[in-house]
Design a protein around this motif. Structure first.
Motif, short mmCIF file in Angstrom:
data_model
loop_
_atom_site.label_atom_id
_atom_site.label_comp_id
_atom_site.label_asym_id
_atom_site.label_seq_id
_atom_site.Cartn_x
_atom_site.Cartn_y
_atom_site.Cartn_z
N VAL A 25 0.59 -1.10 -0.21
CA VAL A 25 0.03 0.43 0.04
C VAL A 25 0.87 1.61 0.40
O VAL A 25 1.15 2.38 -1.06
CB VAL A 25 -0.84 -0.13 1.11
N GLY A 26 1.92 1.56 0.46
CA GLY A 26 2.83 2.73 0.98
C GLY A 26 3.38 2.54 -0.64
O GLY A 26 3.34 3.97 -0.73
N ILE A 27 3.66 1.28 -1.72
CA ILE A 27 4.77 1.47 -2.08
C ILE A 27 3.21 2.46 -3.21
O ILE A 27 4.21 3.18 -4.46
CB ILE A 27 5.06 0.41 -3.04
N PHE A 28 2.23 1.36 -3.42
CA PHE A 28 1.47 2.26 -4.36
C PHE A 28 0.93 3.85 -4.71
O PHE A 28 0.95 4.41 -5.32
CB PHE A 28 -0.16 1.01 -4.63
N ASN A 33 1.34 8.87 -5.66
CA ASN A 33 1.00 10.74 -5.18
C ASN A 33 2.61 11.04 -6.39
O ASN A 33 1.91 12.69 -6.88
CB ASN A 33 1.19 10.63 -4.06
N THR A 34 3.89 10.16 -6.70
CA THR A 34 4.19 11.04 -7.51
C THR A 34 4.33 11.55 -9.22
O THR A 34 4.71 12.32 -9.49
CB THR A 34 5.58 9.93 -7.37
N ASN A 35 3.55 10.28 -9.36
CA ASN A 35 2.80 10.17 -11.18
C ASN A 35 2.14 11.30 -11.04
O ASN A 35 1.86 12.04 -12.02
CB ASN A 35 2.85 8.47 -11.20
N GLU A 36 1.09 11.59 -10.29
CA GLU A 36 0.04 12.97 -10.01
C GLU A 36 0.47 14.13 -10.28
O GLU A 36 0.87 14.93 -10.74
CB GLU A 36 -0.72 12.66 -9.13
N ASN A 37 1.88 13.95 -8.77
CA ASN A 37 2.83 15.55 -9.15
C ASN A 37 3.78 15.78 -10.01
O ASN A 37 3.75 17.00 -10.79
CB ASN A 37 3.36 15.15 -7.94
N MET A 38 3.99 14.61 -10.77
CA MET A 38 4.75 14.60 -11.87
C MET A 38 4.18 15.44 -12.87
O MET A 38 4.42 15.83 -13.79
CB MET A 38 5.51 13.91 -12.15
N ASN A 39 2.80 14.86 -13.21
CA ASN A 39 2.04 14.78 -14.45
C ASN A 39 1.30 16.39 -14.37
O ASN A 39 1.57 16.76 -14.98
CB ASN A 39 0.97 13.92 -14.49
N ALA A 40 1.01 16.60 -13.20
CA ALA A 40 1.13 18.30 -12.94
C ALA A 40 1.52 18.84 -13.22
O ALA A 40 2.13 20.39 -13.25
CB ALA A 40 0.57 18.76 -11.54
#
Length: 267
Positions: A25-28, A33-40
């Motif tokens: 769960v932590g890795i997911f 979260n990282t993917n969303e921030n990078m896309n933003a």
């Protein structure tokens, strides 16, 4: 009803599964979260950057490289440099460590104690500090290019505060035949050594494989060299202005790293 809670096997499996689930769960969460921030922020992932122009030069490279080459080319240069310093470091470490080990076993009290101090001091000094020390030492004591040390007094190898210089081969038409002669000589020596070993194992007769091998290594490339019209020349470093030009150069940073690795790991 809840007797299974007291079962040792059940608890072992349960807590392992719980731990695995929490880690998953932590890795997911971190990934999403990282993917969303990078896309933003319009930041892309992947290896596409390897084909982007790097825009900077390197001080030392064994293959052709210019500032306009890609990051992938830079990584290849870095890998080759790492392999080179590792190979040379292993050789240097083996030689220094061998002699230090012999000195530690010496019957001379002073020699043995000096070798022991060498080992104890260098082994407990961080490698980074040793790299900095050797780098500052080289820059402080090596001369400028105009006062370069003529290494071996051959007017071919030079040492100064900008690096170690030497001649580089220049290949002309016909060099392929010369290189083929070298390859043939190497293969012939390998075949000769294997044949000599088989003869010794079967008959006990010892063939002069070293003298024959040396003759092959010298004669075959020499014949190919002259047949091809002497296609290999040498570009010798020459002082032009305030620096040496031509040949190859090993920068002080590479020399420093090599010395520090060899000295540190030999202890």
């Amino acid at each position: 009803m809840f007797n299974f809670i007291y079962n040792e096997k059940f608890r072992a499996v349960f807590f392992q599964a719980l731990t695995f689930s929490l880690v998953a769960v932590g890795i997911f969460y971190l990934f999403t979260n990282t993917n969303e921030n990078m896309n933003a922020r319009d930041m892309k992932t992947g290896f596409d950057f390897l084909w982007i122009t790097a825009g900077f030069d390197t001080d030392f490279h064994m293959i052709d490289y210019e500032a306009g080459d890609t990051y992938g080319r830079v990584y290849l240069v870095a890998i080759l440099n790492t392999l080179l310093v590792a190979a040379l470091g292993i050789v240097g470490t083996t030689i220094i460590g061998f002699f230090v080990g012999i000195l530690r076993l010496s019957s001379n009290w002073l020699v043995a104690k000096v070798a022991a101090a060498y080992v104890e001091i260098l082994r407990n000094t961080p490698l980074l500090l040793q790299i900095i020390y050797w780098y500052l030492l080289l820059l402080a004591f090596l001369p400028r290019p105009k006062q370069s040390y003529d290494f071996l007094y051959l007017d071919v190898f030079f040492l100064n505060n900008r690096g170690f210089y030497g001649p580089s081969p220049s290949f002309e038409s016909g060099a392929t035949l010369f290189l083929a002669g070298i390859a043939v000589a190497i293969v012939a020596v390998v075949v000769l050594f294997r044949h000599a070993r088989k003869v010794q194992d079967s008959t006990g007769r010892i063939l002069p494989k070293y003298s024959w091998g040396l003759a092959i290594v010298v004669v075959v490339p020499a014949v190919a060299y002259f047949i091809a019209g002497q296609p290999v020349g040498w570009e010798v470093p020459i002082l032009k202005g305030f620096n040496l030009r031509g040949g190859w150069r090993v920068p002080p940073a590479f020399i420093t790293l090599l010395i520090a690795l060899a000295v540190y790991h030999s202890s």
